[in-house]
Design a protein around this motif. Structure first.
Motif, mmCIF file in Angstrom:
data_model
loop_
_atom_site.group_PDB
_atom_site.id
_atom_site.type_symbol
_atom_site.label_atom_id
_atom_site.label_comp_id
_atom_site.label_asym_id
_atom_site.label_seq_id
_atom_site.Cartn_x
_atom_site.Cartn_y
_atom_site.Cartn_z
ATOM 1 N N UNK A 69 0.814 -1.302 0.198
ATOM 2 C CA UNK A 69 0.039 0.091 0.109
ATOM 3 C C UNK A 69 0.940 1.425 0.019
ATOM 4 N N UNK A 70 0.300 2.364 -0.765
ATOM 5 C CA UNK A 70 1.055 3.500 -0.754
ATOM 6 C C UNK A 70 0.512 4.677 0.207
ATOM 7 N N UNK A 71 1.360 5.271 1.032
ATOM 8 C CA UNK A 71 0.933 6.298 1.978
ATOM 9 C C UNK A 71 1.620 7.376 1.607
ATOM 10 N N UNK A 72 2.894 7.393 1.057
ATOM 11 C CA UNK A 72 3.494 8.528 0.789
ATOM 12 C C UNK A 72 3.204 9.211 -0.647
ATOM 13 N N UNK A 73 3.105 10.399 -0.766
ATOM 14 C CA UNK A 73 2.472 10.948 -2.039
ATOM 15 C C UNK A 73 3.767 11.357 -2.653
ATOM 16 N N UNK A 74 4.211 10.492 -3.593
ATOM 17 C CA UNK A 74 5.232 10.691 -4.376
ATOM 18 C C UNK A 74 5.015 10.276 -5.729
ATOM 19 N N UNK A 75 5.977 10.664 -6.814
ATOM 20 C CA UNK A 75 5.804 10.331 -8.264
ATOM 21 C C UNK A 75 4.846 11.143 -8.979
ATOM 22 N N UNK A 285 27.434 2.352 -17.099
ATOM 23 C CA UNK A 285 27.007 1.050 -18.020
ATOM 24 C C UNK A 285 25.776 0.592 -17.282
ATOM 25 N N UNK A 286 24.693 1.044 -17.073
ATOM 26 C CA UNK A 286 23.738 0.766 -16.200
ATOM 27 C C UNK A 286 22.513 1.207 -17.030
ATOM 28 N N UNK A 287 21.405 0.100 -17.122
ATOM 29 C CA UNK A 287 20.191 0.623 -17.843
ATOM 30 C C UNK A 287 19.098 0.949 -16.667
ATOM 31 N N UNK A 288 18.367 1.913 -17.018
ATOM 32 C CA UNK A 288 17.292 2.554 -16.001
ATOM 33 C C UNK A 288 15.767 2.546 -16.880
ATOM 34 N N UNK A 289 14.901 2.260 -15.978
ATOM 35 C CA UNK A 289 13.395 2.427 -16.514
ATOM 36 C C UNK A 289 12.663 3.122 -15.408
ATOM 37 N N UNK A 290 12.521 4.306 -15.752
ATOM 38 C CA UNK A 290 12.074 5.291 -14.869
ATOM 39 C C UNK A 290 10.449 5.436 -15.236
ATOM 40 N N UNK A 291 9.549 5.148 -14.096
ATOM 41 C CA UNK A 291 8.055 5.142 -14.543
ATOM 42 C C UNK A 291 7.138 6.100 -13.736
ATOM 43 N N UNK A 292 6.208 6.828 -14.119
ATOM 44 C CA UNK A 292 5.427 7.418 -13.474
ATOM 45 C C UNK A 292 5.919 8.404 -12.263
ATOM 46 N N UNK A 293 7.218 8.979 -12.481
ATOM 47 C CA UNK A 293 7.988 9.635 -11.465
ATOM 48 C C UNK A 293 8.154 11.173 -11.769
ATOM 49 N N UNK A 294 8.713 11.950 -11.080
ATOM 50 C CA UNK A 294 8.944 13.298 -11.067
ATOM 51 C C UNK A 294 10.313 13.618 -10.567
ATOM 52 N N UNK A 295 11.157 14.287 -11.689
ATOM 53 C CA UNK A 295 12.379 14.772 -11.299
ATOM 54 C C UNK A 295 12.531 16.206 -11.729
ATOM 55 N N UNK A 296 12.595 17.095 -10.886
ATOM 56 C CA UNK A 296 12.787 18.545 -10.921
ATOM 57 C C UNK A 296 13.525 19.246 -9.800
#
Length: 399
Positions: A69-75, A285-296
């Motif tokens: 369950x999610x309690x933290x408002x993130x993304x 040398x690393x792959x990333x999958x960034x989903x439904x996130x915020x970077x600001x």
């Protein structure tokens, strides 16, 4: 050894631009760049990226888990990218150990350090109100303990580095944490997951390894980040070959991706991370999958790029994301990247695939107001990219 990549600039002049450096003797030789970089100021020199560190190894695919369950408002609440099973939060309903006995006072730095070293599924019982745990020491994963290490804050826990230290560390090639295989640079464990947590005021400045990773440093195994926030994290202000104010990652098992899901890096003015390169994320040398996130509101604050121009300390690329190496991928979906900046190149994203095999896709995302101080790739605002082909952009807005 630092190698160079020549970059043909389209514009009024022909010049070369800064990219990423390497001390890895396995780095590929210089490659001729394809046209397409648009300078926005003085140009430097673009070196090749560093190869990923790898070797033979085998293990079963991690078992899919049910989301917690999610309690933290993130993304990004408006992001609707599908999250694969292995990228979802881990079920922590049956923890291996619990930090705290129901009160804020029982949730101490020492308890976090002890639990992380012991491994397994770790939860917190600090009372019903949000709590900040001031870390007096960096929590370090012991490589023999696991193979899964899950840290779940339940949406109410902040781990604070107090502006003085890195918060969390995992390194399969650090002998002090125990070598568990003959190929530490490519092993499937430990598998570290952080979820429903806030990482605040981490600081790896002055770290002897000069790698970065103000909040989290990971080398080897696997890393996953779900429903977490990263605010005001820092790493060294200058230097050509370090990065990741929030997270620095090296040597993921068989180049499987780091998943970042429904998480926020910065999120508001004054809350972002800052580092010489990669104000949020950085890797080699690393792959990333960034989903439904915020970077600001993250910053790459170095100057002189990589290798450092004469008279400069180097750095300054990848306001939010900085990654280099050879064959790796970056996928961004359902994500907002905005108001980041880089003194040199790639106000949002800096991506260099040294041997031109790397690819990047951007799906149903928004990238805006990410100024690149000196250079970026023509037609891709906020992005500096060298790879197999131009980034694939679908259903997204770049401005």
């Amino acid at each position: 050894m630092t190698s160079l990549v020549a970059l043909l600039v389209l514009g009024v002049a022909t010049a070369t631009l800064p990219a990423c450096g390497t001390n890895d003797p396995a780095a590929a030789p210089s490659q001729s760049a394809e046209p397409g970089a648009l300078p926005t100021g003085d140009e430097g020199v673009t070196p090749a990226g560093r190869d990923g560190l790898g070797g033979p190894g085998a293990s079963a695919t991690p078992k899919p888990t049910t989301p917690a369950g999610k309690a933290l408002a993130a993304g990004n609440p408006n992001g609707h990218a599908t999250v694969p099973a292995e990228a979802r939060a881990v079920d922590t309903s049956k923890p291996s150990r619990t930090i705290g006995t129901g009160t804020p006072a029982s949730c101490t730095s020492a308890a976090v350090v002890k639990a992380v070293a012991a491994g397994g599924i770790i939860t917190f019982n600090c009372g019903p109100a949000p709590v900040t745990i001031k870390m007096a020491a960096t929590a370090k994963v012991r490589n023999a303990n696991g193979p899964k290490v899950v840290l779940d804050g339940g949406g109410r826990v902040t781990l604070s580095g107090q502006g003085q230290r890195r918060i969390l560390y995992m390194n399969t090639c650090d002998e002090a944490q125990g070598w568990t295989t003959s190929h530490c640079q490519n092993q499937d464990h430990p598998q570290l997951t952080v979820q429903n947590l806030t990482f605040a005021d981490g600081n790896s400045t002055g770290d002897a390894a000069k790698e970065g990773g103000g909040a989290i440093f990971v080398r080897g195994g696997r890393l996953k980040v779900v429903n977490s926030r990263f605010v005001r994290n820092r790493c060294d202000r200058t230097g050509p070959d370090l990065g990741g104010a929030a997270i620095r990652v090296l040597s993921q098992y068989e180049n499987k991706p780091v998943y970042v899901v429904s998480s926020t890096f910065g999120g508001a003015s004054g809350q972002g991370g800052s580092c010489s390169n990669g104000g949020a994320l950085s890797s080699i040398g690393v792959s990333w999958v960034v989903l439904n996130s915020v970077l600001s509101h993250n910053e790459a604050i170095g100057s002189g790029a990589n290798p450092a121009k004469s008279g400069t300390p180097g750095g300054g690329s990848g306001g939010a994301i900085y990654c280099d190496g050879n064959e790796f991928t970056v996928r961004i979906a359902g994500t907002v990247i905005e108001n980041n900046k880089a003194n040199e190149g790639g106000g949002a994203i800096f991506f260099v695939s040294n041997n031109r095999t790397g690819t990047m896709t951007i799906e149903k995302s928004t990238l805006r107001r990410n100024p690149s101080g000196k250079f970026e790739t023509r037609g891709f605002p906020g992005i500096f990219f060298l790879g197999a082909r131009n980034p694939t952009v679908t259903g997204s807005k770049l401005s």
